[in-house]
Design a protein around this motif. Structure first.
Motif, PDB file in Angstrom:
ATOM      1  N   ALA A  87     -12.850   7.997   0.011  1.00 10.17           N
ATOM      2  CA  ALA A  87     -12.930   6.538  -0.042  1.00 10.17           C
ATOM      3  C   ALA A  87     -11.669   5.946  -0.669  1.00 10.17           C
ATOM      4  CB  ALA A  87     -14.163   6.107  -0.824  1.00 10.17           C
ATOM      5  N   LYS A  88     -11.183   6.558  -1.734  1.00  8.52           N
ATOM      6  CA  LYS A  88      -9.972   6.073  -2.401  1.00  8.52           C
ATOM      7  C   LYS A  88      -8.790   6.111  -1.432  1.00  8.52           C
ATOM      8  CE  LYS A  88      -6.949   7.081  -6.330  1.00  8.52           C
ATOM      9  NZ  LYS A  88      -5.735   7.439  -5.604  1.00  8.52           N
ATOM     10  N   GLU A  89      -8.635   7.223  -0.710  1.00  9.28           N
ATOM     11  CA  GLU A  89      -7.536   7.353   0.245  1.00  9.28           C
ATOM     12  C   GLU A  89      -7.668   6.342   1.384  1.00  9.28           C
ATOM     13  OE1 GLU A  89      -7.793  11.479   1.288  1.00  9.28           O
ATOM     14  OE2 GLU A  89      -6.668  12.114  -0.496  1.00  9.28           O
ATOM     15  N   ALA A  90      -8.884   6.143   1.877  1.00  6.76           N
ATOM     16  CA  ALA A  90      -9.107   5.187   2.965  1.00  6.76           C
ATOM     17  C   ALA A  90      -8.796   3.767   2.518  1.00  6.76           C
ATOM     18  CB  ALA A  90     -10.542   5.291   3.471  1.00  6.76           C
ATOM     19  N   VAL A  91      -9.213   3.410   1.305  1.00  5.28           N
ATOM     20  CA  VAL A  91      -8.948   2.063   0.797  1.00  5.28           C
ATOM     21  C   VAL A  91      -7.449   1.879   0.576  1.00  5.28           C
ATOM     22  CG1 VAL A  91      -9.273   0.582  -1.226  1.00  5.28           C
ATOM     23  CG2 VAL A  91     -11.231   1.680  -0.168  1.00  5.28           C
ATOM     24  N   GLU A  92      -6.786   2.901   0.075  1.00  4.66           N
ATOM     25  CA  GLU A  92      -5.342   2.797  -0.115  1.00  4.66           C
ATOM     26  C   GLU A  92      -4.619   2.626   1.211  1.00  4.66           C
ATOM     27  OE1 GLU A  92      -4.436   6.315  -2.362  1.00  4.66           O
ATOM     28  OE2 GLU A  92      -4.879   5.336  -4.273  1.00  4.66           O
ATOM     29  N   ARG A  93      -5.080   3.339   2.254  1.00  7.67           N
ATOM     30  CA  ARG A  93      -4.479   3.159   3.601  1.00  7.67           C
ATOM     31  C   ARG A  93      -4.710   1.738   4.090  1.00  7.67           C
ATOM     32  NH1 ARG A  93      -6.701   8.205   4.575  1.00  7.67           N
ATOM     33  NH2 ARG A  93      -8.466   7.268   5.658  1.00  7.67           N
ATOM     34  N   ARG A  94      -5.877   1.212   3.810  1.00  6.08           N
ATOM     35  CA  ARG A  94      -6.222  -0.142   4.268  1.00  6.08           C
ATOM     36  C   ARG A  94      -5.405  -1.204   3.537  1.00  6.08           C
ATOM     37  NH1 ARG A  94     -10.578  -0.924   7.586  1.00  6.08           N
ATOM     38  NH2 ARG A  94     -11.287  -3.069   7.720  1.00  6.08           N
ATOM     39  N   MET A  95      -4.978  -0.889   2.327  1.00 12.02           N
ATOM     40  CA  MET A  95      -4.193  -1.847   1.545  1.00 12.02           C
ATOM     41  C   MET A  95      -2.774  -1.999   2.087  1.00 12.02           C
ATOM     42  SD  MET A  95      -5.525  -0.794  -2.289  1.00 12.02           S
ATOM     43  CE  MET A  95      -4.079  -1.358  -3.119  1.00 12.02           C
ATOM     44  N   ARG A  96      -2.289  -1.009   2.815  1.00  8.42           N
ATOM     45  CA  ARG A  96      -0.907  -1.049   3.338  1.00  8.42           C
ATOM     46  C   ARG A  96      -0.718  -2.045   4.420  1.00  8.42           C
ATOM     47  NH1 ARG A  96      -0.630   5.312   3.761  1.00  8.42           N
ATOM     48  NH2 ARG A  96      -0.819   5.741   1.573  1.00  8.42           N
TER      49      ARG A  96
END
Length: 96
Positions: A87-96
């Motif tokens: 989830a952390k990695e997915a949210v970080e990707r979404r923030m880009r």
């Protein structure tokens, strides 16, 4: 007291065997699910379709705009059932 020790050892052995058998089955199921997910992804790519996005993902985007990353990660986990790291990695990707 001496008669309890063999039974205790036997009980520990049985518990260990049951636990390892369950773990093995879980790993097999995890691998099978991963293979099925890859196949579904290939099929979707082949027909040019995309997986529909959950409407609550917009809510997650709103949380990110307001700087509430932790709440966005929690929401992502609720929606997808992913692990904390995923989830952390997915949210970080979404923030880009």
């Amino acid at each position: 007291m001496e008669s309890i020790l063999p039974w205790a050892c036997f009980l520990v052995l049985v518990i260990a065997l049951v636990a390892s058998g369950g773990d093995r089955r879980t790993k097999l199921l995890d691998r099978r699910v991963q293979r099925l997910e890859r196949k579904v992804d290939l099929l979707l790519a082949h027909v040019g379709a995309e997986e529909p996005e959950d409407p609550r993902m917009a809510e997650m985007d709103e949380l990110l705009v307001r700087g509430k990353t932790v709440q966005a990660i929690k929401l992502h986990r609720e929606l997808t059932g992913s692990s904390l790291l995923e989830a952390k990695e997915a949210v970080e990707r979404r923030m880009r």
